[in-house]
Every structure is written in C-alpha cells, then in structure tokens.
Design an enzyme around this catalytic site. Sequence first.
Site, PDB file in Angstrom:
ATOM      1  N   LYS A   8       0.858  -1.202   0.000  1.00 37.01           N
ATOM      2  CA  LYS A   8       0.000   0.000   0.000  1.00 37.01           C
ATOM      3  C   LYS A   8       0.881   1.234   0.000  1.00 37.01           C
ATOM      4  CE  LYS A   8       0.709   1.052   4.631  1.00 37.01           C
ATOM      5  NZ  LYS A   8       1.515   2.138   5.137  1.00 37.01           N
ATOM      6  N   PRO A  93       9.815  -4.925   0.186  1.00 35.75           N
ATOM      7  CA  PRO A  93      10.784  -4.672   1.255  1.00 35.75           C
ATOM      8  C   PRO A  93      10.126  -4.455   2.615  1.00 35.75           C
ATOM      9  CG  PRO A  93      10.766  -2.857  -0.339  1.00 35.75           C
ATOM     10  CD  PRO A  93       9.897  -3.938  -0.892  1.00 35.75           C
ATOM     11  N   GLY A  97       7.318   0.922   5.176  1.00 32.61           N
ATOM     12  CA  GLY A  97       6.084   1.719   5.208  1.00 32.61           C
ATOM     13  C   GLY A  97       5.135   1.339   4.092  1.00 32.61           C
ATOM     14  N   GLY A  99       3.507  -1.697   4.115  1.00 32.61           N
ATOM     15  CA  GLY A  99       2.493  -2.605   4.658  1.00 32.61           C
ATOM     16  C   GLY A  99       2.611  -4.039   4.192  1.00 32.61           C
ATOM     17  N   SER A 102       1.751  -6.681   6.780  1.00 26.70           N
ATOM     18  CA  SER A 102       0.320  -6.586   7.090  1.00 26.70           C
ATOM     19  C   SER A 102      -0.507  -7.214   5.972  1.00 26.70           C
ATOM     20  CB  SER A 102      -0.076  -5.121   7.239  1.00 26.70           C
ATOM     21  OG  SER A 102       0.768  -4.479   8.150  1.00 26.70           O
ATOM     22  N   ASP A 135      -2.245  -1.864  10.265  1.00 27.05           N
ATOM     23  CA  ASP A 135      -2.380  -1.752   8.804  1.00 27.05           C
ATOM     24  C   ASP A 135      -3.157  -2.923   8.184  1.00 27.05           C
ATOM     25  OD1 ASP A 135      -1.133   0.639   8.224  1.00 27.05           O
ATOM     26  OD2 ASP A 135       0.825  -0.253   7.779  1.00 27.05           O
TER      27      ASP A 135
HETATM   28  C1  LIG Z   1       2.694   3.857   9.740  1.00 23.97           C
HETATM   29  C2  LIG Z   1       1.583   3.004   9.176  1.00 23.97           C
HETATM   30  O1  LIG Z   1       2.117   2.064   8.243  1.00 23.97           O
HETATM   31  C3  LIG Z   1       0.599   3.898   8.434  1.00 23.97           C
HETATM   32  O2  LIG Z   1      -0.244   3.168   7.618  1.00 23.97           O
HETATM   33  C4  LIG Z   1       0.872   2.226  10.284  1.00 23.97           C
HETATM   34  O3  LIG Z   1       0.316   3.093  11.265  1.00 23.97           O
HETATM   35  C5  LIG Z   1       1.722   1.157  10.934  1.00 23.97           C
HETATM   36  O4  LIG Z   1       0.920   0.047  11.141  1.00 23.97           O
HETATM   37  P1  LIG Z   1       1.537  -1.390  11.538  1.00 23.97           P
HETATM   38  O5  LIG Z   1       2.876  -1.570  10.890  1.00 23.97           O
HETATM   39  O6  LIG Z   1       0.472  -2.384  11.279  1.00 23.97           O
HETATM   40  O7  LIG Z   1       1.776  -1.153  13.076  1.00 23.97           O
HETATM   41  P2  LIG Z   1       1.452  -2.123  14.326  1.00 23.97           P
HETATM   42  O8  LIG Z   1       2.131  -3.449  14.077  1.00 23.97           O
HETATM   43  O9  LIG Z   1       0.006  -2.112  14.657  1.00 23.97           O
HETATM   44  O10 LIG Z   1       2.222  -1.343  15.469  1.00 23.97           O
HETATM   45  C6  LIG Z   1       3.636  -1.240  15.521  1.00 23.97           C
HETATM   46  C7  LIG Z   1       3.978  -0.132  16.508  1.00 23.97           C
HETATM   47  O11 LIG Z   1       3.680   1.156  15.913  1.00 23.97           O
HETATM   48  C8  LIG Z   1       3.104   2.042  16.867  1.00 23.97           C
HETATM   49  N1  LIG Z   1       1.760   2.454  16.383  1.00 23.97           N
HETATM   50  C9  LIG Z   1       1.181   1.839  15.315  1.00 23.97           C
HETATM   51  C10 LIG Z   1      -0.040   2.267  14.828  1.00 23.97           C
HETATM   52  C11 LIG Z   1      -0.680   3.343  15.487  1.00 23.97           C
HETATM   53  N2  LIG Z   1      -1.861   3.808  15.070  1.00 23.97           N
HETATM   54  N3  LIG Z   1      -0.090   3.946  16.553  1.00 23.97           N
HETATM   55  C12 LIG Z   1       1.129   3.530  17.008  1.00 23.97           C
HETATM   56  O12 LIG Z   1       1.652   4.095  17.950  1.00 23.97           O
HETATM   57  C13 LIG Z   1       3.079   1.296  18.197  1.00 23.97           C
HETATM   58  O13 LIG Z   1       4.275   1.640  18.868  1.00 23.97           O
HETATM   59  C14 LIG Z   1       3.138  -0.167  17.791  1.00 23.97           C
HETATM   60  O14 LIG Z   1       3.758  -0.958  18.772  1.00 23.97           O
HETATM   61  N1  LIG Z   2       5.314 -11.706   6.640  1.00 19.81           N
HETATM   62  C1  LIG Z   2       6.082 -10.728   7.121  1.00 19.81           C
HETATM   63  N2  LIG Z   2       6.650  -9.837   6.306  1.00 19.81           N
HETATM   64  C2  LIG Z   2       7.408  -8.833   6.806  1.00 19.81           C
HETATM   65  N3  LIG Z   2       7.695  -8.651   8.100  1.00 19.81           N
HETATM   66  C3  LIG Z   2       7.151  -9.530   8.970  1.00 19.81           C
HETATM   67  C4  LIG Z   2       6.334 -10.599   8.521  1.00 19.81           C
HETATM   68  N4  LIG Z   2       5.932 -11.282   9.597  1.00 19.81           N
HETATM   69  C5  LIG Z   2       6.479 -10.686  10.667  1.00 19.81           C
HETATM   70  N5  LIG Z   2       7.226  -9.624  10.317  1.00 19.81           N
HETATM   71  C6  LIG Z   2       7.954  -8.748  11.249  1.00 19.81           C
HETATM   72  O1  LIG Z   2       7.513  -7.384  11.073  1.00 19.81           O
HETATM   73  C7  LIG Z   2       8.644  -6.504  11.014  1.00 19.81           C
HETATM   74  C8  LIG Z   2       8.376  -5.384  10.016  1.00 19.81           C
HETATM   75  O2  LIG Z   2       7.518  -4.490  10.603  1.00 19.81           O
HETATM   76  P1  LIG Z   2       7.706  -2.904  10.436  1.00 19.81           P
HETATM   77  O3  LIG Z   2       6.431  -2.333  10.965  1.00 19.81           O
HETATM   78  O4  LIG Z   2       8.997  -2.472  11.006  1.00 19.81           O
HETATM   79  O5  LIG Z   2       7.876  -2.741   8.852  1.00 19.81           O
HETATM   80  P2  LIG Z   2       6.810  -2.405   7.738  1.00 19.81           P
HETATM   81  O6  LIG Z   2       7.311  -2.961   6.437  1.00 19.81           O
HETATM   82  O7  LIG Z   2       6.510  -0.943   7.760  1.00 19.81           O
HETATM   83  O8  LIG Z   2       5.605  -3.239   8.323  1.00 19.81           O
HETATM   84  P3  LIG Z   2       4.260  -3.541   7.669  1.00 19.81           P
HETATM   85  O9  LIG Z   2       4.703  -4.307   6.484  1.00 19.81           O
HETATM   86  O10 LIG Z   2       3.460  -4.368   8.626  1.00 19.81           O
HETATM   87  O11 LIG Z   2       3.687  -2.164   7.435  1.00 19.81           O
HETATM   88  C9  LIG Z   2       9.805  -7.363  10.533  1.00 19.81           C
HETATM   89  O12 LIG Z   2      11.013  -6.927  11.118  1.00 19.81           O
HETATM   90  C10 LIG Z   2       9.452  -8.781  10.978  1.00 19.81           C
HETATM   91  O13 LIG Z   2      10.082  -9.079  12.189  1.00 19.81           O
END
Ligand SMILES: C[C@](O)(CO)[C@H](O)COP(=O)(O)OP(=O)(O)OC[C@H]1O[C@@H](n2ccc(N)nc2=O)[C@H](O)[C@@H]1O
Ligand SMILES: Nc1ncnc2c1ncn2[C@@H]1O[C@H](COP(=O)(O)OP(=O)(O)OP(=O)(O)O)[C@@H](O)[C@H]1O
Length: 273
Positions: A8, A93, A97, A99, A102, A135
């Site tokens: 995303k 990657p 950011g 997702g 997620s 996310d």
């Molecule tokens: C930055 C974004 O990617 C924007 O879409 C998201 O808000 C991040 O969502 P995400 O990766 O699914 O994050 P989560 O796995 O739920 O949370 C990871 C960490 O980010 C912080 N977190 C996340 C989402 C939110 N609304 N508030 C937070 O403060 C918290 O410290 C949490 O422990």
């Molecule tokens: N299937 C997966 N793909 C990527 N990371 C994963 C997966 N399952 C667990 N993780 C954990 O999530 C961490 C990545 O989360 P982070 O929020 O830092 O990055 P992001 O790419 O912004 O996350 P997200 O993809 O959820 O938005 C990785 O370091 C890993 O430990």
Amino acid sequence: MLVFPNAKLNLGLYVTGQRPDGFRNLESVFVPLPWCDALEVLPTPEGTETTLALTGIPIPGDPATNLCRRAYELLRADFNLPPVQLHLHKVVPIGAGLGGGSADAAFALRALNDLFQLNLPNEKLQAYARQLGSDCAFFVVNKPVFAYEKGDVFEEISLDLTGTACKVVYPGLHISTAEAYARVTAAAPRHDLRQALSQPLETWRNTVSNDFEDALTPIYPVLGEIKQQLYAAGAAYASLSGSGSAVYGLFPGQELPPKLELPAQYLVWDARL
Ligand SMILES: C[C@](O)(CO)[C@H](O)COP(=O)(O)OP(=O)(O)OC[C@H]1O[C@@H](n2ccc(N)nc2=O)[C@H](O)[C@@H]1O
Ligand SMILES: Nc1ncnc2c1ncn2[C@@H]1O[C@H](COP(=O)(O)OP(=O)(O)OP(=O)(O)O)[C@@H](O)[C@H]1O
C-alpha cells in the site's frame, strides 16, 4: 491456493493524538500498490505439522511469529482448522512503510477463509486482521480509503489513480514503525485530506504531507534526497509512504516513470497503478 499480497501507499498522513491504549490516532488515505509477495496455502493431512517455508527477501525475527503463521493460529483457535503448508515468497521490502507484512497477514486470513469455506464476511475478517496489526484491516477490502483512529477504521473515498505511473524507491533503511512513531509529536491535521486529495494531483505538493517525513528526514537525509530527485525528474507528487523508508513519486500522463541515477543497492519499483 496461491494469492499475491500487495503493498500500500499512504497519500498524506497526520498523527493526530495519543490513545489510551498507547497507540496514536492518525488520518491517512491508503491506496493499493501492485508490488506483491506470493503466498501459497495448502491443506495437509491430519496428524502432520503446520509448516511455513520462507523464500525471497530474508525476514528478520523468529519464523514462529511470522504474520502468516499468526493469522493461521488466530483462525485455528476459533475454527479448528486442519494443518496447512504455508509458503511465503517475500518480495516487498520490510521496514518500508509499504504494509507488506500486514498484507501477508490479511491475505492469509482471506485465503484460509476461502480454502476452508468459513464464510466470514469482511467485517469479521477485519476484526481478526486488527488483532494482527493496525495496517492489516485495510488489505481485507484493498480499495482506496480514508483511514482514521489506529489506521484501521475506514471511510470509502472516490479516488482513482488507476493507470498513474508510479516509482517507489526503497533505500535499504529498515525503519521500525515503533521507532518512527516515537519520533512524531501528535497535532491537529493541517488540512482535510479528503478535501485536499479531491483537488488536481498537481496541487497535492502544497497540501498533502506526511508527519513521519518531517520527523524522519532530519535523521535520514537520504529520504529528502530521493524526494528531491523524484521532483527533479518530473513527479507531480512525491512523498514518504507511511513510516518509511520507501519514498514514491507519481507521474500522471506518463507511460512509465523516468529512470533515476540511484545506488545499485536500492530497490526500485516502476509501474502504473
Ligand atoms: C505507519 C503506518 O504504516 C501507516 O499506515 C501504520 O500506522 C503502521 O501500522 P503497523 O505496521 O500495522 O503497526 P502495528 O504493528 O500495529 O504497530 C507497531 C507499533 O507502531 C506504533 N503504532 C502503530 C499504529 C498506530 N496507530 N499507533 C502507534 O503508535 C506502536 O508503537 C506499535 O507498537
Ligand atoms: N510476513 C512478514 N513480512 C514482513 N515482516 C514480517 C512478517 N511477519 C512478521 N514480520 C515482522 O515485522 C517486522 C516489520 O515491521 P515494520 O512495521 O517495522 O515494517 P513495515 O514494512 O513498515 O511493516 P508492515 O509491512 O506491517 O507495514 C519485521 O522486522 C518482521 O520481524
């Protein structure tokens, strides 16, 4: 069953307040980005173990906590699912950011729902997805939305970027989401995002911003350098996605985005939305 969890982009992102649960409230518009992992889910006979094979980009952390596996365990607890073989080929990657993790979680829920005919409606799948990450719920319906609260409550918007040329640049910086949130001070949104994004794309440069970009660029100047390069190459709009470190540029009216001189180790995704 083979599915392709997509990434995303965030078009604008405001961190608007602190929540009692320790998370932040935010406002952002999410759009699907067709940069995809591949996830296969196969049922296996009773008595065998559930397995997860991982290929492609290495994923930091214990595979037992991989979001695909956690999605399976969540549904198994409620629906007595048989064991499965999971195979995730990671392309998007991590710490970008975008997702990607997620999306893997949400697509695993969707695939298990289909494979085992659980007949869970989207609202139920979203409730499971919210337990796996803020996310995740977006990827259940996977259409452009205005997102608020934790980024997991949605309002439909009519925004169609289909066909817009887009370049996403990942400079290889893994920025953890928690670290990024810790660096942002919450504030009232500077603009109404829905209103700003309803205006021509060329105006977004002056109205649509991402609070993470302002907080992270002084620490990681490369983010600002990539954004400048995208604008210099003719992007109508460029921004950090989510909490970074991927930076994207939109090039409406072009067949494909222009080539950029970038270090060989950067990952670059060039295509049309
Ligand atoms: C930055 C974004 O990617 C924007 O879409 C998201 O808000 C991040 O969502 P995400 O990766 O699914 O994050 P989560 O796995 O739920 O949370 C990871 C960490 O980010 C912080 N977190 C996340 C989402 C939110 N609304 N508030 C937070 O403060 C918290 O410290 C949490 O422990
Ligand atoms: N299937 C997966 N793909 C990527 N990371 C994963 C997966 N399952 C667990 N993780 C954990 O999530 C961490 C990545 O989360 P982070 O929020 O830092 O990055 P992001 O790419 O912004 O996350 P997200 O993809 O959820 O938005 C990785 O370091 C890993 O430990």
